[in-house]
Motif scaffolding. Structure first.
Motif, PDB file in Angstrom:
ATOM      1  N   ALA A  12       0.585  -1.299  -0.117  1.00 39.58           N
ATOM      2  CA  ALA A  12      -0.324   0.104   0.027  1.00 39.58           C
ATOM      3  C   ALA A  12       1.024   1.098   0.154  1.00 39.58           C
ATOM      4  CB  ALA A  12      -0.489   0.013   1.012  1.00 39.58           C
ATOM      5  N   SER A  13       0.431   2.559  -0.826  1.00 35.98           N
ATOM      6  CA  SER A  13       1.163   3.801   0.001  1.00 35.98           C
ATOM      7  C   SER A  13       0.543   5.060  -0.011  1.00 35.98           C
ATOM      8  CB  SER A  13       1.258   4.366  -1.580  1.00 35.98           C
ATOM      9  OG  SER A  13       0.146   3.979  -2.757  1.00 35.98           O
ATOM     10  N   LYS A  14       1.259   5.557   0.526  1.00 38.98           N
ATOM     11  CA  LYS A  14      -0.045   6.725   1.153  1.00 38.98           C
ATOM     12  C   LYS A  14       0.113   7.928   0.347  1.00 38.98           C
ATOM     13  CE  LYS A  14       3.209  10.617   3.577  1.00 38.98           C
ATOM     14  NZ  LYS A  14       4.002  10.729   4.494  1.00 38.98           N
ATOM     15  N   VAL A  15      -1.408   8.700   0.252  1.00 38.77           N
ATOM     16  CA  VAL A  15      -1.208   9.606  -1.266  1.00 38.77           C
ATOM     17  C   VAL A  15      -1.399  11.502  -0.177  1.00 38.77           C
ATOM     18  CG1 VAL A  15      -3.089   7.786  -2.314  1.00 38.77           C
ATOM     19  CG2 VAL A  15      -3.742   9.081  -0.802  1.00 38.77           C
ATOM     20  N   GLY A  16      -1.058  11.017   1.083  1.00 37.49           N
ATOM     21  CA  GLY A  16      -1.702  12.161   1.874  1.00 37.49           C
ATOM     22  C   GLY A  16      -1.386  11.280   3.489  1.00 37.49           C
ATOM     23  N   ALA A  17      -1.704  12.721   4.204  1.00 35.88           N
ATOM     24  CA  ALA A  17      -1.274  12.805   5.537  1.00 35.88           C
ATOM     25  C   ALA A  17      -1.527  14.349   6.307  1.00 35.88           C
ATOM     26  CB  ALA A  17      -0.292  11.984   6.410  1.00 35.88           C
ATOM     27  N   ASP A  18      -2.754  14.774   7.011  1.00 38.05           N
ATOM     28  CA  ASP A  18      -2.384  15.313   8.057  1.00 38.05           C
ATOM     29  C   ASP A  18      -2.493  15.459   9.779  1.00 38.05           C
ATOM     30  OD1 ASP A  18      -2.627  17.158   5.602  1.00 38.05           O
ATOM     31  OD2 ASP A  18      -5.283  16.952   4.866  1.00 38.05           O
ATOM     32  N   LEU A  19      -2.535  15.923   9.786  1.00 46.05           N
ATOM     33  CA  LEU A  19      -1.722  16.610  11.796  1.00 46.05           C
ATOM     34  C   LEU A  19      -3.118  17.144  12.449  1.00 46.05           C
ATOM     35  CD1 LEU A  19       1.567  16.264  11.919  1.00 46.05           C
ATOM     36  CD2 LEU A  19       0.625  14.358  12.668  1.00 46.05           C
ATOM     37  N   SER A  20      -3.688  16.494  12.271  1.00 44.69           N
ATOM     38  CA  SER A  20      -4.772  17.398  13.144  1.00 44.69           C
ATOM     39  C   SER A  20      -4.668  17.569  15.023  1.00 44.69           C
ATOM     40  CB  SER A  20      -6.306  16.601  13.624  1.00 44.69           C
ATOM     41  OG  SER A  20      -5.894  15.207  14.418  1.00 44.69           O
ATOM     42  N   PRO A  21      -4.691  18.842  15.334  1.00 52.86           N
ATOM     43  CA  PRO A  21      -4.775  19.059  17.107  1.00 52.86           C
ATOM     44  C   PRO A  21      -5.545  18.539  17.834  1.00 52.86           C
ATOM     45  CG  PRO A  21      -4.829  21.174  15.808  1.00 52.86           C
ATOM     46  CD  PRO A  21      -5.470  19.782  15.355  1.00 52.86           C
ATOM     47  N   LEU A  22      -4.421  18.079  19.066  1.00 55.56           N
ATOM     48  CA  LEU A  22      -5.629  16.795  19.815  1.00 55.56           C
ATOM     49  C   LEU A  22      -6.604  17.819  20.394  1.00 55.56           C
ATOM     50  CD1 LEU A  22      -6.341  14.123  21.290  1.00 55.56           C
ATOM     51  CD2 LEU A  22      -4.832  15.076  23.259  1.00 55.56           C
ATOM     52  N   GLY A  23      -8.223  17.028  20.197  1.00 57.39           N
ATOM     53  CA  GLY A  23      -9.336  18.222  20.148  1.00 57.39           C
ATOM     54  C   GLY A  23      -9.835  18.860  19.394  1.00 57.39           C
ATOM     55  N   THR A  24      -9.349  18.598  18.073  1.00 60.24           N
ATOM     56  CA  THR A  24     -10.470  19.681  17.492  1.00 60.24           C
ATOM     57  C   THR A  24     -11.684  18.721  17.345  1.00 60.24           C
ATOM     58  OG1 THR A  24      -7.969  18.958  15.644  1.00 60.24           O
ATOM     59  CG2 THR A  24      -9.984  19.596  14.762  1.00 60.24           C
ATOM     60  N   THR A  25     -12.510  19.649  16.907  1.00 56.48           N
ATOM     61  CA  THR A  25     -13.776  19.188  16.916  1.00 56.48           C
ATOM     62  C   THR A  25     -14.363  19.074  15.285  1.00 56.48           C
ATOM     63  OG1 THR A  25     -14.636  21.893  17.341  1.00 56.48           O
ATOM     64  CG2 THR A  25     -14.626  20.531  18.928  1.00 56.48           C
TER      65      THR A  25
END
Lengths: 419, 289
Positions: free
Chosen positions: A207-220
């Motif tokens: 499998a391969s990665k097409v993208g990734a995003d970090l979300s801050p803990l507690g994002t609503t």
């Protein structure tokens, strides 16, 4: 006003009687004969009871409490009764977690320390317990470092490392969802290590990665993340966030109809999160670390029954973490025939769990080299509802802990024992 | 890429409308009573949970109607018993009081409804996207924006055209004179607080349909609302509205370019506004004493 109308006054005699009874109760010998006036053995738990992780923290507490009552019914630890001291570590404040741990160790003189749900808080607590030389069991903090780069002789961990979860999840993701993966990752220790582990596992399954995003803990609000993820046209959006964040994100994704355009899945999923979701959002391929429906596995039904009686709900993986952690304390002391932390830690290293504590199909044990608990992982898919309203996960495969844990030689953990 | 940016601007407006609804309630209370209501998030959560409990009895629409009103009644009582005592004192008192109240309300919700998220179902018809292209535009979100617009219009009508609204506006500018003219300031502040809490309750019910309903639901939404007030300008309700929309868009755009900064961006914005135009975008000069 007649006497009958007057509220009953305590009366001098009654007060005296009560005082006498109270002092007599203090003088009375302890109920447990074997205790011979000794202090009870104390287990200190510093875990979240408020904030984002309150729900899972409370479930771990319920597991601990059940184990305590079982241990006491069987004669306690080394013939002494056991008592659980629970403190609220908060969900994200390492300072509070450390302060509560110090209080438990220094003032309450606990013999064992348990915690924490939050990986970062678990790491901070491990530093304290190591400095104080107290046997410490981490029930549910997943980041690799706890039994990896920053492992300690006195620290044991029951839940899986993120690497184990990733290895267990990868194959199913390719089979059920496809090869182009998009990650939505919580921006802290747990998320970073889980994504790294999945990227590594992805190579093995093609499998391969097409993208990734970090979300801050507690994002609503996850709408902007979902818009971006969908634009990359992945086969699957992987939700690595946990707890309330998971509920928020999955609920929005399903309202957007993304479940009909792509797959929504991930690695770790918990019953607590699925219960918080509307039925139509209980979807996707996941890994459970423990599940309450294990047909044919001995003692699981009794455990489920006992927790149901206690809390009115089925046990979750969290309940099991707390249960195993607390029992581990008793088993370590019994094997070492002592409350000396070094002796107990040596005894617990490599120890195999009896089936009534392990509660999984495979033989569960603590790996001697890094103190990681190795049990079974439950691979499958979420479901709106099964035979039971609380049956929200369909287990398709049980992965053996030994198969997904990776080779111990590759672990960065080098245990240093006190001389 | 352009499409992604446009999508996120559009989406940000939707999210921002929601922040604005919360911030308007906060702003109302702050303007007239000088109280920074940290417990606003707690009331929001309470409104959502009341709706959750009422839903089996009165349905989704009934709960949407009744729950904010009940929350407002609760707000009136809290103002009468607690908040009233700190008017005119050092702001620190009201800050501490409402800060503590926020914790109490959150734990109250946890005690009554449990720490775990509970599912909050919304009508089938609203729960799906309206078009496949603009999948983020669900019936529910459109309905939410419409309701926010309606609430804002009603609020501005009340403030602009009714006697109560006139008194609130006058009180905002000079409470002593209003009092000297024979207006019962105690009642005025009480009603104003209730109005603000009504908006919090409404925001709570709306949020529950979109997010997971958990005791911390208000805590995570309160900070963006404060930022909206500061960016828009203290004392200006249109400014608060603008501030809410702006931070919604900014946060959405940040996700396109640097997702991990999507939370930090609104504080950066606040910092910039404070540096360049300390009174906020639409704030009047010298309003802050």
């Amino acid at each position: 006003m007649s006497d009958a109308d007057r509220p009953a006054a305590p009366g001098r005699r009654n007060v005296l009687r009560a005082a006498l009874a109270a002092s007599a109760a203090n003088l009375a010998p302890p109920f447990i004969l074997s205790a011979r006036g000794e202090q009870p053995v104390r287990i200190g738990l510093a875990n979240p009871l408020t904030g984002t992780y309150a729900a899972v923290g409370k479930n771990e507490l319920a597991g601990c409490e059940l184990a305590i009552s079982q241990i006491n019914a069987k004669g306690g630890i080394l013939g002494r009764q056991v008592e659980l001291l629970s403190e609220d570590s908060t969900s994200g404040d390492a300072g509070t977690a450390v302060q509560k741990s110090r209080k438990l160790i220094e003032r309450d003189k606990v013999d064992f320390l348990l915690g924490n749900v939050n990986s970062a808080l678990g790491l901070a607590m491990a530093q304290v317990s190591n400095e104080k030389g107290i046997l410490h069991i981490v029930p549910g903090g997943h980041t690799d470092a706890i039994t990896g780069a920053t492992c300690h002789w006195n620290v044991f961990r029951v839940c899986n490392s993120t690497q184990m979860e990733a290895n267990a999840a990868a194959q199913q993701l390719v089979e059920k969802a496809g090869r182009k993966w998009y990650y939505i990752t919580p921006d802290y220790a747990y998320g970073h290590t889980l994504q790294a582990a999945l990227e590594q596992a992805a190579v093995k399954v093609g499998a391969s990665k097409v993208g990734a995003d970090l979300s801050p803990l507690g994002t609503t609000d996850f709408s902007s993340y979902l818009i971006k993820a969908q634009a990359a046209n992945p086969d699957v959006i992987l939700f690595l966030i946990q707890g309330d964040d998971m509920v928020n994100a999955l609920k929005q994704a399903v309202q957007f109809g993304l479940d009909k355009r792509t797959h929504l899945a991930g690695a770790q999923q918990e019953l607590e999160s699925l219960e918080g979701l509307p039925p139509e959002a209980r979807i996707g391929a996941w890994v459970f670390e423990w599940y309450w429906k294990q047909p044919g596995v001995p003692h699981v039904a009794e455990f489920v029954e006992a927790i149901r009686k206690k809390t009115g709900k089925v046990p979750t993986a969290r309940t099991w973490f707390g249960f195993v952690s607390t029992w581990s304390c008793a088993l370590a002391a019994a094997a070492a025939k002592s409350l000396d932390a070094v002796k107990m830690a040596k005894a617990l290293s490599g120890m195999k769990m009896p089936p009534e504590v392990g509660l999984v199909p495979d033989q569960a044990f603590y790996r001697a080299e890094d103190h990681q608990f190795i049990a079974s992982l439950f691979v499958g898919t979420a479901q709106a509802g099964g035979s039971d309203p609380e049956d929200l996960f369909n287990v398709t495969r049980v992965a053996r802990g030994v198969d997904v844990a990776g080779r111990v030689e590759d672990s960065p953990c080098k245990l240093v024992w006190p001389s | 890429m352009l499409q992604l940016v446009l999508f996120n601007v559009f989406n940000g407006l939707i999210v921002g409308a929601f922040y604005a609804l919360m911030a308007l309630g906060l702003s109302l209370i702050l303007n007239l009573s000088g109280v920074i209501n940290f417990a606003h998030g707690g009331f929001l959560a309470l409104g959502a949970y009341i709706a959750y409990s009422l839903m089996p009895l009165v349905g989704f629409w009934g709960a949407l109607l009744v729950a904010p009103l009940l929350t407002a009644v609760l707000g009136l009582a809290v103002e009468r018993v607690l908040i009233r005592r700190v008017y005119g004192r050092d702001p620190l008192y009201s800050l501490l009081l409402t800060f503590g109240l926020a914790y109490i309300l959150e734990d109250l919700a946890r005690y009554i409804w449990g720490a775990q998220s509970v599912p909050y179902p919304i009508p089938e018809a609203l729960a799906r996207p309206l078009s496949t292209q603009f999948f983020f535009l669900t019936g529910y979100r459109l309905f939410m924006v419409a309701l926010v617009a309606l609430a804002v219009a009603a609020l501005f009508f009340v403030l602009g055209r009714t006697r109560l609204g006139m008194r609130i506006r006058a009180g905002t500018l000079d409470l002593e004179t209003v009092s000297a003219l024979g207006v019962n300031v105690r009642v005025l502040r009480n009603l104003n607080f209730g109005l603000g809490i009504y908006l919090a309750g409404l925001a709570g019910v709306l949020a529950a349909g979109m997010l997971g309903l958990q005791p911390t639901i208000g805590t995570s939404l309160i900070m963006p609302s404060f930022v909206a007030i500061v960016v828009g300008g203290l004392g200006s309700l249109p400014g608060t509205l603008l501030g809410g929309l702006l931070i919604g868009v900014a946060s959405g755009l940040a996700t396109v370019f640097m997702p991990s900064a999507s939370e930090a961006i609104i504080y950066v914005m606040m910092g910039l506004v404070l540096l360049v135009r300390p009174r906020g975008l639409l704030g009047e000069e010298g309003r802050l004493k």
